[in-house]
Design an enzyme around this catalytic site. Structure first.
Site, PDB file in Angstrom:
ATOM      1  N   ASP A 106      42.589 -11.540 -17.090  1.00 30.76           N
ATOM      2  CA  ASP A 106      42.293 -11.227 -15.697  1.00 30.76           C
ATOM      3  C   ASP A 106      40.977 -10.456 -15.660  1.00 30.76           C
ATOM      4  O   ASP A 106      40.946  -9.246 -15.890  1.00 30.76           O
ATOM      5  CB  ASP A 106      43.400 -10.393 -15.060  1.00 30.76           C
ATOM      6  CG  ASP A 106      43.223 -10.252 -13.545  1.00 30.76           C
ATOM      7  OD1 ASP A 106      42.084 -10.431 -13.056  1.00 30.76           O
ATOM      8  OD2 ASP A 106      44.214  -9.982 -12.856  1.00 30.76           O
TER       9      ASP A 106
ATOM     10  N   ILE B 148      52.669  -8.544 -10.304  1.00 33.93           N
ATOM     11  CA  ILE B 148      53.674  -9.376 -10.971  1.00 33.93           C
ATOM     12  C   ILE B 148      53.309  -9.607 -12.428  1.00 33.93           C
ATOM     13  O   ILE B 148      54.141  -9.444 -13.333  1.00 33.93           O
ATOM     14  CB  ILE B 148      53.828 -10.721 -10.241  1.00 33.93           C
ATOM     15  CG1 ILE B 148      54.328 -10.507  -8.811  1.00 33.93           C
ATOM     16  CG2 ILE B 148      54.782 -11.642 -10.998  1.00 33.93           C
ATOM     17  CD1 ILE B 148      54.286 -11.755  -7.947  1.00 33.93           C
TER      18      ILE B 148
ATOM     19  N   HIS C 289      61.769 -22.724  -4.602  1.00 35.01           N
ATOM     20  CA  HIS C 289      60.941 -21.619  -4.107  1.00 35.01           C
ATOM     21  C   HIS C 289      61.741 -20.330  -3.994  1.00 35.01           C
ATOM     22  O   HIS C 289      61.830 -19.708  -2.937  1.00 35.01           O
ATOM     23  CB  HIS C 289      60.313 -21.989  -2.749  1.00 35.01           C
ATOM     24  CG  HIS C 289      59.024 -21.257  -2.501  1.00 35.01           C
ATOM     25  ND1 HIS C 289      58.320 -21.342  -1.319  1.00 35.01           N
ATOM     26  CD2 HIS C 289      58.308 -20.415  -3.291  1.00 35.01           C
ATOM     27  CE1 HIS C 289      57.238 -20.585  -1.394  1.00 35.01           C
ATOM     28  NE2 HIS C 289      57.213 -20.023  -2.577  1.00 35.01           N
TER      29      HIS C 289
ATOM     30  N   ALA D 217      53.432 -19.218  -9.146  1.00 35.76           N
ATOM     31  CA  ALA D 217      52.309 -18.757  -8.322  1.00 35.76           C
ATOM     32  C   ALA D 217      52.163 -19.648  -7.093  1.00 35.76           C
ATOM     33  O   ALA D 217      52.612 -19.309  -6.001  1.00 35.76           O
ATOM     34  CB  ALA D 217      51.031 -18.737  -9.145  1.00 35.76           C
ATOM     35  N   ARG D 218      51.573 -20.835  -7.280  1.00 37.70           N
ATOM     36  CA  ARG D 218      51.408 -21.833  -6.228  1.00 37.70           C
ATOM     37  C   ARG D 218      51.341 -23.199  -6.898  1.00 37.70           C
ATOM     38  O   ARG D 218      50.802 -23.332  -8.003  1.00 37.70           O
ATOM     39  CB  ARG D 218      50.128 -21.599  -5.404  1.00 37.70           C
ATOM     40  CG  ARG D 218      50.207 -20.452  -4.406  1.00 37.70           C
ATOM     41  CD  ARG D 218      51.167 -20.762  -3.270  1.00 37.70           C
ATOM     42  NE  ARG D 218      51.249 -19.687  -2.274  1.00 37.70           N
ATOM     43  CZ  ARG D 218      52.103 -18.687  -2.317  1.00 37.70           C
ATOM     44  NH1 ARG D 218      52.940 -18.584  -3.342  1.00 37.70           N
ATOM     45  NH2 ARG D 218      52.126 -17.774  -1.362  1.00 37.70           N
TER      46      ARG D 218
ATOM     47  N   GLU E 125      58.312 -34.701  -5.736  1.00 36.78           N
ATOM     48  CA  GLU E 125      59.168 -35.876  -5.922  1.00 36.78           C
ATOM     49  C   GLU E 125      59.200 -36.304  -7.386  1.00 36.78           C
ATOM     50  O   GLU E 125      60.260 -36.629  -7.932  1.00 36.78           O
ATOM     51  CB  GLU E 125      58.682 -37.025  -5.038  1.00 36.78           C
ATOM     52  CG  GLU E 125      58.864 -36.760  -3.554  1.00 36.78           C
ATOM     53  CD  GLU E 125      58.366 -37.915  -2.703  1.00 36.78           C
ATOM     54  OE1 GLU E 125      58.068 -38.978  -3.268  1.00 36.78           O
ATOM     55  OE2 GLU E 125      58.273 -37.744  -1.487  1.00 36.78           O
TER      56      GLU E 125
ATOM     57  N   GLY F 208      61.148 -17.503  -5.728  1.00 34.50           N
ATOM     58  CA  GLY F 208      60.414 -16.352  -6.246  1.00 34.50           C
ATOM     59  C   GLY F 208      60.776 -15.017  -5.629  1.00 34.50           C
ATOM     60  O   GLY F 208      61.083 -14.053  -6.324  1.00 34.50           O
ATOM     61  N   ALA F 209      60.739 -14.932  -4.314  1.00 34.55           N
ATOM     62  CA  ALA F 209      61.020 -13.671  -3.628  1.00 34.55           C
ATOM     63  C   ALA F 209      62.365 -13.697  -2.921  1.00 34.55           C
ATOM     64  O   ALA F 209      62.616 -12.873  -2.034  1.00 34.55           O
ATOM     65  CB  ALA F 209      59.908 -13.373  -2.623  1.00 34.55           C
TER      66      ALA F 209
ATOM     67  N   ASP G 224      58.452 -23.303  -9.365  1.00 38.23           N
ATOM     68  CA  ASP G 224      59.135 -22.939  -8.118  1.00 38.23           C
ATOM     69  C   ASP G 224      58.672 -23.808  -6.955  1.00 38.23           C
ATOM     70  O   ASP G 224      58.883 -23.448  -5.793  1.00 38.23           O
ATOM     71  CB  ASP G 224      58.843 -21.462  -7.808  1.00 38.23           C
ATOM     72  CG  ASP G 224      60.003 -20.756  -7.137  1.00 38.23           C
ATOM     73  OD1 ASP G 224      61.126 -21.294  -7.158  1.00 38.23           O
ATOM     74  OD2 ASP G 224      59.804 -19.659  -6.574  1.00 38.23           O
TER      75      ASP G 224
END
Length: 397
Positions: A174, A155, A279, A237-238, A266, A281-282, A262
């Site tokens: 990276d 990605i 959410h 990502a998360r 609250e 993303g995919a 994503d």
């Protein structure tokens, strides 16, 4: 008679993937108590009682936070994922997120809707209100801005290349980039040597890393403070890789322009400078199809031939089959003399080894052995008796 493999599906999986399974060999269901494999997307396996029948778990997606990966590794159960299968879908969403933030489109659309639905403006009154209010949504353009990409996997590389093609300056970080991804990366993307350098030099930060101990709170108050005023953070990502409290504080102070993510919370979902998506993303038909096909192919190749592709807890081991041979699939702890003890037992059984491969990853290793003829019934038990052997399976040719 060849074994029929029971595969339990815990989520809806694209038929494009499931239809690749030969139903004379694979039995699909949702209620098996003794499955050979589990195929899932978002179902949580952390409280799942693992049956002794289970050989493998495959996720139609990249993240595996919903799966007890280490627990399954200790049982000799590989977990497969599908890196790159949804990469284009996420890339498009990241680019859309940058545009939403830069041009204030999300909140501008809300404003226009409220003029009609809330104030019931029409005709010339609506035109006047639109012209009077549009100044508050004036944004900026992307060319010339700097995008920092953390994580140059499938990605991250696509995002970096797309942003560079749009006229942005792109920095990448990276330390574990693969040779394959490095070849795919545009030569115009500059790789930096530290996360701190990336934050200090970027107008946008986008994250493409797994949620592990080392990435929790990767975006924190100190790193945000090093960014230029009016910067944007994007998180597809998360949720846990961002310290959201620090981000919200930076938005309140005006230091950050926007936070696009994503993973709604609250506090974040109602913040005026946050764009929180559900959410997505995919969430394209193409991505779901790609993930299902990839997951099914990897799972069936393992069940039928013992081949290991894209396992997150065991090494990649792929060996071609030779007609007339029988294969042993062996999981073991990564400790000395395991190969010697296995081959000694094969020799004692009078078996001629035609192919042998063994690879280790962390605390565990995986071995494939092809032998001529039939494997004696008691050989598997002898192998399992070796200290450090976790699991062994005979796979007929």
């Amino acid at each position: 008679m060849p074994e029929t493999f029971r595969i339990q599906t815990l989520n809806a999986i694209s038929p494009l993937g499931l239809n690749r399974l030969d139903r004379e060999v694979f039995d699909l269901g949702t209620e098996f108590t003794d499955p050979r494999a589990i195929l899932l997307r978002s179902a949580d396996l952390h409280s799942y009682e693992v049956p002794s029948s289970l050989y493998a778990v495959a996720r139609a997606g990249a993240g595996t936070n919903n799966i007890p990966v280490d627990k399954l590794a200790a049982l000799g159960i590989p977990v497969f994922n599908t890196p790159g299968a949804n990469a284009n879908a996420v890339k498009e969403l990241v680019i859309a997120g940058m545009l939403l933030a830069a041009r204030n489109l999300y909140h501008a659309a809300d404003y226009t809707r409220d003029l009609v639905a809330g104030q019931e403006l029409t005709g010339k009154d609506l035109d006047k209100a639109v012209e009077a209010g549009k100044k508050q949504f004036a944004g900026f353009e992307l060319p010339g801005r700097t995008l920092g990409v953390i994580g140059l996997g499938a990605i991250g590389v696509l995002v970096a290349n797309a942003a560079q093609a749009m006229g942005m300056k792109v920095l990448g970080y990276d330390p574990a980039i693969t040779i394959e991804r490095a070849w795919q990366l545009s030569p115009s993307v500059e790789q930096v040597t530290s996360v701190e350098e990336l934050f200090a030099s970027s107008d946008f930060i986008t994250l493409h890393v797994p949620l592990v101990e080392g990435t929790k709170g990767l975006v924190n108050a100190q790193r945000i403070a090093s960014m230029a005023e009016g910067s944007v953070v994007l998180n597809f990502a998360r949720g846990g890789v961002v310290d959201e409290e620090a981000v919200l504080a930076a938005l309140d102070s005006g230091h950050l322009h926007a936070y696009v993510n994503d993973f709604p919370s609250e506090a974040g979902a109602v913040h005026p400078r946050v764009i929180a998506l559900p959410h997505l993303g995919a969430s394209t038909g193409e991505a779901e199809d790609n993930c299902a096909v990839m997951a099914v192919d990897q799972l069936s190749d393992f069940l039928l031939h013992g081949n290991m592709r894209n396992s997150v807890n065991f090494p990649e081991v792929v060996m071609a089959r030779t007609k007339g041979t029988t294969r042993l699939s062996i999981f073991n702890e990564n400790k000395p003399n395991m190969i010697g003890q296995i081959t000694a037992l094969l020799g004692d059984a009078g078996l001629n080894v035609t192919e042998f491969t063994n690879k280790a990853r962390g605390d565990y290793a995986y071995t494939l052995v092809d032998v001529e003829g039939t494997i004696p019934a008691d050989l598997k038990e002898s192998i399992l008796a070796i200290d450090g052997i976790i699991r062994a399976r005979k796979i007929d040719g």
